[in-house]
Design an enzyme around this catalytic site. Structure first.
Site, PDB file in Angstrom:
ATOM      1  N   ARG A  85       0.787  -0.967   0.267  1.00 33.00           N
ATOM      2  CA  ARG A  85      -0.112  -0.195   0.062  1.00 33.00           C
ATOM      3  C   ARG A  85       1.213   0.850   0.522  1.00 33.00           C
ATOM      4  O   ARG A  85       0.531   2.201  -0.399  1.00 33.00           O
ATOM      5  CB  ARG A  85      -0.985   0.092   1.381  1.00 33.00           C
ATOM      6  CG  ARG A  85      -2.128  -1.577   0.533  1.00 33.00           C
ATOM      7  CD  ARG A  85      -2.764  -1.255   1.843  1.00 33.00           C
ATOM      8  NE  ARG A  85      -2.730  -2.591   2.943  1.00 33.00           N
ATOM      9  CZ  ARG A  85      -3.025  -2.241   4.455  1.00 33.00           C
ATOM     10  NH1 ARG A  85      -4.078  -1.407   4.912  1.00 33.00           N
ATOM     11  NH2 ARG A  85      -3.031  -3.499   4.804  1.00 33.00           N
ATOM     12  N   GLU A 122       0.480  -6.390  13.044  1.00 40.91           N
ATOM     13  CA  GLU A 122      -0.633  -6.105  14.123  1.00 40.91           C
ATOM     14  C   GLU A 122      -1.436  -7.904  13.858  1.00 40.91           C
ATOM     15  O   GLU A 122      -1.934  -8.385  15.155  1.00 40.91           O
ATOM     16  CB  GLU A 122      -1.438  -5.256  13.901  1.00 40.91           C
ATOM     17  CG  GLU A 122      -2.578  -5.041  14.896  1.00 40.91           C
ATOM     18  CD  GLU A 122      -3.742  -4.170  14.054  1.00 40.91           C
ATOM     19  OE1 GLU A 122      -3.755  -4.064  12.680  1.00 40.91           O
ATOM     20  OE2 GLU A 122      -4.589  -3.066  15.048  1.00 40.91           O
TER      21      GLU A 122
HETATM   22  O1  LIG Z   1       2.585  -0.579  11.754  1.00 33.90           O
HETATM   23  P1  LIG Z   1       2.798  -2.102  11.623  1.00 33.90           P
HETATM   24  O2  LIG Z   1       1.939  -2.983  12.764  1.00 33.90           O
HETATM   25  O3  LIG Z   1       3.957  -2.432  11.106  1.00 33.90           O
HETATM   26  O4  LIG Z   1       0.907  -2.164  10.500  1.00 33.90           O
HETATM   27  C1  LIG Z   1       1.287  -1.620   9.446  1.00 33.90           C
HETATM   28  C2  LIG Z   1       1.440  -1.795   8.343  1.00 33.90           C
HETATM   29  O5  LIG Z   1       0.397  -2.749   7.707  1.00 33.90           O
HETATM   30  C3  LIG Z   1      -0.451  -2.845   6.302  1.00 33.90           C
HETATM   31  O6  LIG Z   1       0.233  -3.516   5.484  1.00 33.90           O
HETATM   32  P2  LIG Z   1       0.525  -4.920   4.940  1.00 33.90           P
HETATM   33  O7  LIG Z   1       1.811  -5.871   5.835  1.00 33.90           O
HETATM   34  O8  LIG Z   1      -1.039  -5.811   5.968  1.00 33.90           O
HETATM   35  O9  LIG Z   1       0.677  -5.284   3.387  1.00 33.90           O
HETATM   36  P3  LIG Z   1       0.422  -4.663   2.430  1.00 33.90           P
HETATM   37  O10 LIG Z   1       0.250  -3.310   2.418  1.00 33.90           O
HETATM   38  O11 LIG Z   1       0.960  -5.516   1.351  1.00 33.90           O
HETATM   39  O12 LIG Z   1      -1.668  -4.744   2.524  1.00 33.90           O
HETATM   40  C4  LIG Z   1       0.407  -1.500   6.086  1.00 33.90           C
HETATM   41  O13 LIG Z   1      -0.406  -1.025   5.040  1.00 33.90           O
HETATM   42  C5  LIG Z   1       1.375  -0.775   7.010  1.00 33.90           C
HETATM   43  O14 LIG Z   1       2.082  -1.229   6.014  1.00 33.90           O
HETATM   44  N1  LIG Z   2      -6.213  -2.304  11.506  1.00 36.81           N
HETATM   45  C1  LIG Z   2      -5.075  -2.241  10.271  1.00 36.81           C
HETATM   46  N2  LIG Z   2      -6.098  -1.972   9.245  1.00 36.81           N
HETATM   47  C2  LIG Z   2      -5.880  -1.570   7.963  1.00 36.81           C
HETATM   48  N3  LIG Z   2      -4.257  -2.224   7.440  1.00 36.81           N
HETATM   49  C3  LIG Z   2      -3.734  -2.497   8.671  1.00 36.81           C
HETATM   50  N4  LIG Z   2      -2.137  -3.115   8.757  1.00 36.81           N
HETATM   51  C4  LIG Z   2      -1.897  -3.118  10.244  1.00 36.81           C
HETATM   52  N5  LIG Z   2      -2.890  -3.166  10.284  1.00 36.81           N
HETATM   53  C5  LIG Z   2      -3.763  -3.019   9.917  1.00 36.81           C
END
Ligand SMILES: O=P(O)(O)OC[C@H]1O[C@H](OP(=O)(O)OP(=O)(O)O)[C@H](O)[C@@H]1O
Ligand SMILES: Nc1ncnc2[nH]cnc12
Length: 199
Positions: A85, A122
């Site tokens: 993202r 998370e």
């Molecule tokens: O602060 P944190 O607990 O580390 O969580 C935040 C991260 O989680 C999500 O990415 P995700 O790993 O779900 O991957 P994506 O962007 O490919 O969906 C979001 O885009 C952040 O990168």
């Molecule tokens: N609650 C949440 N919603 C979307 N992206 C996330 N990445 C980590 N926690 C998330």
């Protein structure tokens, strides 16, 4: 799993979005969604994908990030986007600001040689990598992502840069999940967020 719900300004903590005209802000916010119970029970998934499909809202989002930079343009050399993202906002922001873009990829996607860093999310564990030849000692990188929750991903990005002798110049997020220790994981770095919301 419950249905998704539109985000409204009620319950939001406005930071960077405070600078936006109210009509534009309400329009942008109406295109965020909350999906309870995804991807795991007890998670409120905060989703900005509908924003991307709307040309007006996408432009408003990138402009808002550019207006709310946590450091001045002279203070960083590159924008680093966190897969996946973070790519969707980091790359257009880099183009708008006249900076290069460095993709921080999930492990196993980049050819060798790479720096590699594991971290906790998370809702799981993961690892990210950057290519050794895209980053050099002394480079200053503004890290961009859609959301900070625990801060594990963003902190892992700094650990990767340290392996290269490079530095985090600051962090820019669209959303911050309040009540989680995200910011505490990022030390004293300058941080900007457009809005905070309950985790
Ligand atoms: O602060 P944190 O607990 O580390 O969580 C935040 C991260 O989680 C999500 O990415 P995700 O790993 O779900 O991957 P994506 O962007 O490919 O969906 C979001 O885009 C952040 O990168
Ligand atoms: N609650 C949440 N919603 C979307 N992206 C996330 N990445 C980590 N926690 C998330």
């Amino acid at each position: 799993m419950a249905d998704s719900a539109e985000l409204t300004t009620k319950g939001l903590r406005l930071e960077g979005l405070n600078k936006m005209a109210e009509g534009d802000r309400n329009y942008l916010i109406s295109l965020f969604r909350t999906i309870p119970g995804f991807p795991a029970k007890n998670i409120l998934f905060r989703d900005f994908v509908p924003v991307l499909a709307d040309a007006r809202a996408y432009a408003l989002l990138i402009n808002a990030l550019a207006q709310a930079l946590p450091v001045s343009l002279d203070d960083f050399d590159y924008i680093g986007g966190l897969e996946s993202r973070g790519f969707l906002i980091g790359a257009p922001l880099a183009l708008k600001l006249g900076k290069g873009f460095i993709p921080f990829r999930k492990a196993g996607k980049l050819p060798p040689e790479v720096y590699h860093q594991e971290y906790t999310l998370e809702y799981g564990k993961a690892a990210i990598e950057i290519e050794k030849n895209t980053i050099h000692k002394g480079d200053r990188v503004l890290i961009v992502d859609d959301l900070i929750a625990t801060g594990g991903t963003a902190a892992a990005a700094e650990d990767l840069l340290k392996q290269a002798g490079a530095h985090v110049a600051g962090y820019s997020f669209v959303m911050e999940l309040d009540g989680l220790p995200g910011r505490r994981a990022l030390g004293d770095h300058p941080i900007s967020v457009l809005m905070g919301m309950p985790a």
